[in-house]
Each structure stands twice: as structure tokens, then as C-alpha cells.
Design a protein around this motif. Structure first.
Motif, PDB file in Angstrom:
ATOM      1  N   PHE A 144       0.796  -1.218   0.000  1.00 20.79           N
ATOM      2  CA  PHE A 144       0.000   0.000   0.000  1.00 20.79           C
ATOM      3  C   PHE A 144       0.837   1.281   0.000  1.00 20.79           C
ATOM      4  O   PHE A 144       0.415   2.305  -0.546  1.00 20.79           O
ATOM      5  CB  PHE A 144      -0.947   0.005   1.196  1.00 20.79           C
ATOM      6  N   MET A 145       2.012   1.236   0.603  1.00 19.05           N
ATOM      7  CA  MET A 145       2.842   2.438   0.672  1.00 19.05           C
ATOM      8  C   MET A 145       3.705   2.619  -0.574  1.00 19.05           C
ATOM      9  O   MET A 145       3.903   3.743  -1.051  1.00 19.05           O
ATOM     10  CB  MET A 145       3.734   2.391   1.914  1.00 19.05           C
ATOM     11  N   ALA A 146       4.221   1.504  -1.106  1.00 19.41           N
ATOM     12  CA  ALA A 146       5.160   1.599  -2.237  1.00 19.41           C
ATOM     13  C   ALA A 146       4.583   1.059  -3.542  1.00 19.41           C
ATOM     14  O   ALA A 146       5.125   1.342  -4.609  1.00 19.41           O
ATOM     15  CB  ALA A 146       6.444   0.840  -1.899  1.00 19.41           C
ATOM     16  N   ASN A 147       3.505   0.269  -3.474  1.00 14.89           N
ATOM     17  CA  ASN A 147       2.930  -0.373  -4.655  1.00 14.89           C
ATOM     18  C   ASN A 147       3.993  -1.158  -5.428  1.00 14.89           C
ATOM     19  O   ASN A 147       4.087  -1.089  -6.652  1.00 14.89           O
ATOM     20  CB  ASN A 147       2.271   0.650  -5.583  1.00 14.89           C
ATOM     21  N   LEU A 148       4.785  -1.929  -4.686  1.00 16.26           N
ATOM     22  CA  LEU A 148       5.835  -2.745  -5.290  1.00 16.26           C
ATOM     23  C   LEU A 148       5.596  -4.223  -4.948  1.00 16.26           C
ATOM     24  O   LEU A 148       5.042  -4.544  -3.893  1.00 16.26           O
ATOM     25  CB  LEU A 148       7.213  -2.325  -4.769  1.00 16.26           C
ATOM     26  N   LYS A 158      17.408   4.733 -10.948  1.00 13.85           N
ATOM     27  CA  LYS A 158      16.761   4.990  -9.668  1.00 13.85           C
ATOM     28  C   LYS A 158      15.411   4.278  -9.614  1.00 13.85           C
ATOM     29  O   LYS A 158      14.732   4.101 -10.623  1.00 13.85           O
ATOM     30  CB  LYS A 158      16.564   6.496  -9.459  1.00 13.85           C
ATOM     31  N   LEU A 159      15.029   3.879  -8.411  1.00  8.40           N
ATOM     32  CA  LEU A 159      13.722   3.271  -8.191  1.00  8.40           C
ATOM     33  C   LEU A 159      12.784   4.349  -7.669  1.00  8.40           C
ATOM     34  O   LEU A 159      12.970   4.853  -6.551  1.00  8.40           O
ATOM     35  CB  LEU A 159      13.831   2.128  -7.178  1.00  8.40           C
ATOM     36  N   PRO A 160      11.788   4.749  -8.456  1.00  7.97           N
ATOM     37  CA  PRO A 160      10.909   5.865  -8.070  1.00  7.97           C
ATOM     38  C   PRO A 160      10.262   5.700  -6.693  1.00  7.97           C
ATOM     39  O   PRO A 160      10.089   6.673  -5.968  1.00  7.97           O
ATOM     40  CB  PRO A 160       9.850   5.866  -9.188  1.00  7.97           C
ATOM     41  N   ALA A 161       9.913   4.470  -6.334  1.00  6.68           N
ATOM     42  CA  ALA A 161       9.205   4.244  -5.057  1.00  6.68           C
ATOM     43  C   ALA A 161      10.142   3.771  -3.960  1.00  6.68           C
ATOM     44  O   ALA A 161       9.718   3.089  -3.028  1.00  6.68           O
ATOM     45  CB  ALA A 161       8.083   3.233  -5.263  1.00  6.68           C
ATOM     46  N   ARG A 168       4.156  -7.005 -10.747  1.00  6.39           N
ATOM     47  CA  ARG A 168       4.715  -5.671 -10.948  1.00  6.39           C
ATOM     48  C   ARG A 168       4.156  -4.617  -9.989  1.00  6.39           C
ATOM     49  O   ARG A 168       4.627  -3.490  -9.974  1.00  6.39           O
ATOM     50  CB  ARG A 168       4.450  -5.187 -12.391  1.00  6.39           C
ATOM     51  N   THR A 169       3.137  -4.984  -9.196  1.00  6.45           N
ATOM     52  CA  THR A 169       2.516  -3.991  -8.319  1.00  6.45           C
ATOM     53  C   THR A 169       2.355  -4.526  -6.899  1.00  6.45           C
ATOM     54  O   THR A 169       2.693  -5.675  -6.593  1.00  6.45           O
ATOM     55  CB  THR A 169       1.120  -3.580  -8.844  1.00  6.45           C
ATOM     56  N   GLY A 170       1.798  -3.672  -6.062  1.00  2.00           N
ATOM     57  CA  GLY A 170       1.565  -4.039  -4.675  1.00  2.00           C
ATOM     58  C   GLY A 170       0.543  -5.145  -4.497  1.00  2.00           C
ATOM     59  O   GLY A 170       0.471  -5.745  -3.419  1.00  2.00           O
ATOM     60  N   LEU A 171      -0.232  -5.454  -5.542  1.00  2.00           N
ATOM     61  CA  LEU A 171      -1.197  -6.546  -5.420  1.00  2.00           C
ATOM     62  C   LEU A 171      -0.475  -7.880  -5.254  1.00  2.00           C
ATOM     63  O   LEU A 171      -0.957  -8.769  -4.542  1.00  2.00           O
ATOM     64  CB  LEU A 171      -2.116  -6.590  -6.648  1.00  2.00           C
ATOM     65  N   THR A 172       0.679  -8.014  -5.882  1.00  2.81           N
ATOM     66  CA  THR A 172       1.503  -9.204  -5.668  1.00  2.81           C
ATOM     67  C   THR A 172       1.908  -9.293  -4.199  1.00  2.81           C
ATOM     68  O   THR A 172       1.792 -10.342  -3.558  1.00  2.81           O
ATOM     69  CB  THR A 172       2.772  -9.149  -6.559  1.00  2.81           C
TER      70      THR A 172
END
Length: 454
Positions: free
Chosen positions: A67-71, A297-300, A338-342
């Protein structure tokens, strides 16, 4: 709802892909639910309490990442750090495990402050792109090595440190396990090459199922005293009352009994290893998933580091050693996560596993090994992005040192340490000091001091 929260289309993924990736990540990490209680149990901690604490800390940290980083990164009790906790701090130095938990809690708070002040983000951004790529390659070799060890394929033969196992010796336990892992690895590779979705997960389930068939046929014979257990999970509930044996115990410490100099050294030992294991994992997995921008760089990165910090502090309160971002997250990324759902999927599975821990902990190491070996190959392929031409040797040689150090020294942080030190020394002596970022000089000095003092 998922689209709005996790921006699936923007990241070229789908709910099905993310759920599969999250399940795959969890399956490759589930071994920690058996290993961490065993290791911390050697420090005198209640193993059921540690299991519950590990599940809860993993859930909180991974949900924060979602939820905070969506990673698509998952967190749990870090391997290596838990061994340092149990065997060094408690075993050799003689501190009670409550003191060790307090050190972990303080480390987490320090990390939180460092993350809020952008220091950790600055370190991430200062690492040269060639080394970031090398970290991805090194992690690939490292997790493949872990997979080979978990399967019992790679063993210590006493003379050359590592060797292939003797498949004929103890065939009904070690031999058949190693053989199933090899067959499972080939099976997983074939599925991947044929572009079958969820190949890593299917490899785990297929190898585990093959093991069950071997047990039914009497080819695999459980031998608990040798560490080979039944492959069929037992369904039983967890004793939740045990949780209070570790919950909040990091604050139940007599400060007058602490040698503060040694205690500070312990905190900074945790700090160094956790910081660069986390950064290394974020760099390596992000590079493989092509999540880094054109500047590497990693944006999140900031919310990702905050999630890691929160997980460490909360995990210490629950009753487990340092909670950190897991390199096995690369298994889910390889499946398209690819997202925080994982991450959220993995987090929920950790929470559910509190109730059915025996089912998940029954997944044997030889069944998860194929996924780790295959993902190791995928991450190793990033080596093609490192320029090995003679004019780029000042970048390539440190990258090489970084890569080989991770599996050989069994540490992501050691690979980064030696990679950065060699990058600074080589470029400085070769007259290319201007391209070295100022923060890299600082990191090099700190790493040298680490080897001297810690």
C-alpha cells in the motif's frame, strides 16, 4: 478496486498475473516459517511464538510494501540475521534473547529515521549503474546457490567446501530429494521456455507432488532424526496463547546488565547487514523487473525503505529477528508481478498461514529449489548489460567482484561492500576519480571500517 489502488494497467499487468505472482513468492518464502522458529528456538525462544511472530511481521511489512510503495516485494525474517541473532548474540556473547530483540527494535527505529531523512534513498541512488546491474546478477547466483543447498544437491564434502551430493548414499532421503529437485528444475525450465504462466509455482507444486508419490511408493522414506520429514501436511491449529511468550519481550530488559559498547556494536552489525541486504535486494529485483528509471533509480524507493523499517521494528515487538525484503520476491517478479497486489497476496497468505502453518511448512526445500534455480538464471541474464570491453574495465572489474562475492561469501551485503570498495580504489588509482559520486567515497570508508571494527 484493484485497478484504482494498484494501477494495474499502467504497469501492464492483470489481477490474475498479480495473484499468481504473489502465491509464487509466498511458496518460495514459506520455508522461513519452518526455519526461523528452528533457529530462534536455539536461542531459547518458544518456537510456536516465533512462528506466529514471523507470520504477523511478514504480513505487516509486506502489506506496508503493497500500500505504501505499490511494489511486488515481500518481507520476512531475514536469513543470516536470524542466525547472527541466535548463535552469535545469544549463543556466543551470552545475551538473553530479549536483549537481542531490543537491539533489533532499536535498529528498526534508526532505519526509520534514516529513511525519513532520505539517507537510505541517497545511498541507493549513489551506487553506480554497473554495480546495480552486478547486484542483480550476483543475487541470481546467490539464490540459485541457496536452491541447490536447500535441495541437498550442493553439499560440503569437507575438502573442497562444496561438491555435488552422492545420489546413491542415503538414497531414500537425501538422494531421492536431490534427484527430484533436479527433475523439478528441468520441468520448471521447460514450462518457462514454453511460456506457461505460473511456471515457477507449477514447478514447486509438481516437484512436491512427485515427492508425495515417491513417499507412497516407499522410494522416499521419512527420517525425522536426519531432517527428512513426511511430505504430507498435517492439519492442526496453532496454539495462539504461545504468542505472548515473545510479544513485547524486547522491552522486558534490565538495562543495568547490558555492556553498552558491545550492545552498540550489535546494533550496528544488524544495521549494516540489514541496510545493504535490503538495498541489494531492491536493486537486483527492480533491475530485473525493469522498474529502475533511465538514471538507475527506483521511483518508489522511499516508501519501500519505510516499509522495511516499520517491519523490522514491529517484528521485534512481536518477537522475531530482523524483518527484511526477501530476495525470493524475484520469483514473483519473474511470474509477472509488478505492483503491490503481488505483495498484498503474499501478505494475506502469511496471515492465513498462522492458522494452517503445518500445511505450508510441509513444503520441502527440494520442491522450492527449482523455482530459485530458474529465477537465478533469469536474474543472471542481466550480466549482458555489463560492458566488459577494455575501456570499461574500471566498471567491469568491480562488477565482477560484486557478483562472485555474493554466492561465495553467502551474503548480498558483502558483495555490495566489496563491489563499492573496489570501484572506488580502482577508479581512483586509474585516474577516474571524478566519476565517483561523493557518497560512494563515504560508503567505501564505512565499509573498510566495518571490516576493521565489526
Amino acid at each position: 478496486m484493484f485497478e484504482k489502488i494498484f494501477r494495474l494497467k499502467q504497469n501492464n499487468t492483470s489481477v490474475k498475473t498479480e495473484l499468481t505472482a504473489g502465491l509464487t513468492t509466498f511458496m518460495t518464502m514459506a520455508y522461513i516459517l519452518a526455519v526461523n522458529p528452528s533457529i530462534l528456538g536455539a536461542a531459547g525462544m518458544d518456537q510456536t511464538a516465533v512462528l506466529i511472530a514471523t507470520c504477523l511481521a511478514s504480513f505487516v511489512g509486506t502489506a506496508c510494501m503493497a500500500f505504501m510503495a505499490n511494489l511486488p516485494f515481500a518481507l520476512s525474517a531475514g536469513m543470516g540475521l536470524n542466525a547472527f541473532f541466535a548463535y552469535t548474540i545469544v549463543g556466543i556473547m551470552g545475551y538473553p534473547w530479549q536483549v537481542a530483540l531490543l537491539a533489533v527494535f532499536i535498529e528498526g527505529i534508526i532505519f526509520l529515521v534514516l529513511s525519513l531523512t532520505n539517507i537510505r534513498e541517497a545511498i541507493f541512488n549513489a551506487i553506480p549503474l554497473s554495480l546495480k546491474t552486478a547486484v542483480s546478477v550476483g543475487i541470481g547466483l546467490f539464490i540459485a546457490f541457496i536452491g541447490l543447498q536447500n535441495a541437498g544437491i550442493c553439499v560440503d564434502n569437507g575438502s573442497t567446501l562444496v561438491s555435488i551430493t552422492d545420489f546413491t548414499a542415503n538414497f531414500s532421503t537425501a538422494g531421492i530429494s536431490a534427484l527430484l529437485a533436479l527433475l523439478g528444475t528441468l520441468f520448471t525450465f521447460i514450462l518457462y521456455l514454453k511460456k506457461v504462466k505460473g511456471s515457477a509455482l507449477l514447478g514447486i507444486i509438481g516437484t512436491w507432488a512427485a515427492g508425495m508419490v515417491c513417499q507412497l511408493a516407499g522410494v522416499y522414506v521419512p527420517s525425522p532424526e536426519a531432517g527428512y520429514y513426511s511430505l504430507f501436511p498435517s492439519v492442526q491449529m496453532t496454539d495462539f496463547n504461545a504468542f505472548f511468550n515473545t510479544f513485547g519481550q524486547c522491552f522486558n530488559v534490565d538495562l543495568n546488565t547490558i555492556d553498552w559498547f558491545s550492545f552498540i556494536v550489535i546494533i550496528f552489525s544488524f544495521l549494516f547487514v540489514d541496510l545493504f541486504d535490503t538495498l541489494g535486494t531492491l536493486i537486483g529485483v527492480s533491475a530485473k523487473a525493469k522498474m529502475l528509471d533511465k538514471d538507475g533509480k527506483l521511483p518508489a524507493i522511499k516508501p519501500a525503505l519505510l516499509s522495511d523499517s516499520v517491519a523490522t521494528a514491529v517484528g521485534a515487538v512481536f518477537g522475531t529477528s530482523t524483518t527484511t525484503t526477501f530476495v525470493e520476491s524475484s520469483a514473483g517478479v519473474a511470474e509477472g508481478g509488478r505492483t503491490g497486489l503481488t505483495a498484498l497476496t503474499t501478505a494475506v497468505l502469511f496471515l492465513v498461514s498462522i492458522f494452517f502453518a503445518p500445511v505450508f511448512t510441509a513444503v520441502p526445500g527440494f520442491a522450492t529449489a527449482p523455482a530459485l534455480i530458474v529465477v537465478g538464471f533469469l536474474m543472471f541474464s542481466a550480466i549482458a548489460d555489463i560492458k566488459f570491453s577494455e575501456k570499461n574495465y574500471t566498471d567491469a572489474v568491480p562488477a565482477y567482484i560484486c557478483i562472485i562475492s555474493m554466492p561465495l561469501f553467502y551474503s548480498i551485503s558483502e558483495g555490495i561492500s566489496l563491489g563499492i570498495i573496489s570501484y572506488t580504489v580502482i577508479n581512483l588509482i586509474c585516474g577516474k576519480g571524478k566519476k565517483i559520486p561523493p557518497l560512494v567515497y563515504v560508503l567505501s570508508v564505512l565499509f573498510v571500517l566495518k571490516y576493521i571494527l565489526l
